[in-house]
Design an enzyme around this catalytic site. Sequence first.
Site: not given
Length: 171
Positions: A124, A142
């Site tokens: 991330d 995401d």
Amino acid sequence: MSRGGPIRALYVGLALAVFGLDQATKAWISATMTLHSTREIVPGLFQLTLVWNRGGLFGLCRELGDPFRGILFTVVPAAAIGLILMFQFRTSLADRVAQTGLALILGGAVGNLADRIRLGHVIDFLDVYLGEHHWPAFNVADSAICVGVSLLLFDLLRRGRGRSDGPLEER
């Protein structure tokens, strides 16, 4: 090839594009930043911060021990990918909003699952914040999943609003 073949290929292409962009951005960020380093993009709002997410959605269950975490975050996404594919083939190709949403979710789910299988965690790096308040870091996969789910919800609400007797119309 059936008449729907070229149209279906567009949705497959969209899922592959999401997967490719997700993996390319993760490779780039991993090559240019060190873990927990930050690069400010828009002061007070957005920065790149490399983190490894060993949990699920926005870090949920990251404290769960192995092998349970590994099983949970590999088997469940793989099953979800199977369900997404089933929904795509059962949804009319004319339903562009639902098909687009499912393709975005599929590309994102495969991107994050590829990280888990290859690395044991998800990369991330997109860090949105306001002052000291940070949204959990996320990635392209995401983002695609969230947009895809939003499109599906929009599609369901749009279909539901046209009916007064309850269930959504059949496709």
